[in-house]
Every structure is written in structure tokens, then in C-alpha cells.
Design an enzyme around this catalytic site. Sequence first.
Site, short mmCIF file in Angstrom:
data_model
loop_
_atom_site.label_atom_id
_atom_site.label_comp_id
_atom_site.label_asym_id
_atom_site.label_seq_id
_atom_site.Cartn_x
_atom_site.Cartn_y
_atom_site.Cartn_z
N GLY A 1 0.66 -1.25 -0.09
CA GLY A 1 -0.03 0.07 -0.02
C GLY A 1 0.70 1.18 0.07
O GLY A 1 0.40 2.36 0.35
N LYS A 2 2.09 1.34 -0.52
CA LYS A 2 2.99 2.29 -0.40
C LYS A 2 2.30 3.64 -1.40
O LYS A 2 2.12 4.73 -0.98
CB LYS A 2 4.12 2.32 -1.19
CG LYS A 2 5.29 1.19 -0.43
CD LYS A 2 6.46 0.96 -1.02
CE LYS A 2 6.42 0.42 -2.45
NZ LYS A 2 6.03 -0.83 -2.40
N LYS B 1 7.65 8.61 -8.62
CA LYS B 1 7.72 7.06 -8.68
C LYS B 1 8.90 6.92 -9.61
O LYS B 1 8.62 6.71 -10.83
CB LYS B 1 6.56 6.14 -8.92
CG LYS B 1 6.83 4.79 -8.57
CD LYS B 1 5.45 4.00 -8.82
CE LYS B 1 5.85 2.57 -8.31
NZ LYS B 1 6.22 2.08 -6.98
N GLU C 1 8.50 7.66 -4.20
CA GLU C 1 8.03 6.08 -3.79
C GLU C 1 9.02 5.09 -4.45
O GLU C 1 9.48 5.19 -5.49
CB GLU C 1 6.67 5.95 -4.14
CG GLU C 1 6.21 4.55 -3.90
CD GLU C 1 4.89 4.29 -4.53
OE1 GLU C 1 4.70 3.04 -4.98
OE2 GLU C 1 4.15 5.12 -4.42
#
EC number: 6.3.3.3
Length: 236
Positions: free
Chosen positions: A15-16, A38, A120
Site C-alpha cells: 500500500g505504498k 515514482k 516512492e
Amino acid sequence: MTYRFFVTGTDTDVGKTFVGCALLTHAAGKGLSTLGLKPVAAGCERTPEGLRNDDALKLQAASTTAVEYGDINPVQLEDAIAPHIAAQRGGQHEQLQVGSLKAHVERVLTEQQPDFAIVEGAGGWLVPLSSTAGQTETFADLAVALDYPVILVVALRLGCINHALLSCEAIRARGLKLAGWVANRPTAAVMAAEAENLATLKELLHAPLLGTLNFSEDAPEADRAVKAAANLSGLL
């Protein structure tokens, strides 16, 4: 003041991105401009605009700073496998070098100057990126190169205590600050002895618990749950 964080997880599919979007939403609610990046995404789908990754698209949608998709996700890997293997198969291994990824992140954040930004990772803390002259680089090396405080996403499931403590130890061993952690329920099922597991994590991680998030298959409902549960007071 500007805020920069690196978001990692105890494993893949913890669940990042869900947590990252929550943090971006809350920072925006505080009146801050936000941007989520990301740098490397595996499991991209072919679209008329090119390869696109669902997690990167969610971060783009949750950010208040409008940038091109390629700024959010510069390395797009089609195979949904370990990034370094996907990159080798696609002849993209040179794109996964820490130096180039760091330069991209810093360029975008310098150009856009968001008040609040997250970067992320992919999978967990030590997922490999590239190997040059026998030297393997990992996402941990990228986090160290950026020198951002780390937010750890912990999936509430059997084994989470061991995974969280190992990740926490590894983060601190690299000289980085664990800014906080988020407990996330990755499925509708509640883990056995969840309250006891949470109590143990709170006792042993020695970092602020930023929120406990509930699983939801309905995206709007999930967004509301995230907004209600996440807590930025320990970060801002």
C-alpha cells in the site's frame, strides 16, 4: 519550508501508493503544494500515450503540482517483475543507475519547487536496481543518495513484526531517519491478534505511527478513509 520524504514498504503490495496519495492529500489540505514521484515502475501497460503505471498515475492525480507523466515516472518497465530483471530483459538496465535516478528527482523538484514531495520506491527497502562492475545498487542506495527521511508502510498481516523491524533496522543502519510508519490493511480480512501486533510495533519501532488505514475496494471510499486516518502532524 519544504518537506521531502522517501516512501518504502516492508514488501511489495503493502500500500505504498495508497499511503503516498494520503500524505499528498493531507499536505494539500494544509495549503501546501505537493508532488509525488515514482522513479521506477514495473508492470506498466501500453497506452496510446506510451507505457503507463497505475501507481504513478495515482500519484500524479493526487499531486497539486502539474507535471508530465515522464517527470513522475521516468523509468517505465512493462513486465510486472523485479525492476532490475525487467530492465535487463528490456535493455533498460542503464536507466536504473542511482546517479541518474537521483539527478532526475532533484531536477524535477528543483524546477517545480513543491512544498511537500514524496519519492516512492518499488517493493521493499533492498530491492535491487542495477549492477555495475560487480557492485549492486538498491533502492536503499537511492534513498541514501537523496538523503530524505523515510516513511515505512507496514502491511498488517502475519509476519509484519519481523518485516517491519528488519526494515527499520536496515533504514537506520544506512544513517537515515525513520520519520514515521503507517499501518495498512492490504485486504478486507483482519489479521489475527491485530491489536496485539500493533501494540508490539508501536513499542519496538521507536517512530511515530502516522495512521492505520483500512482496506476498501471502492476508490472514493478509500480516499475518504485515507483522509480520515492519516496524520501529518508528526511530519510537518
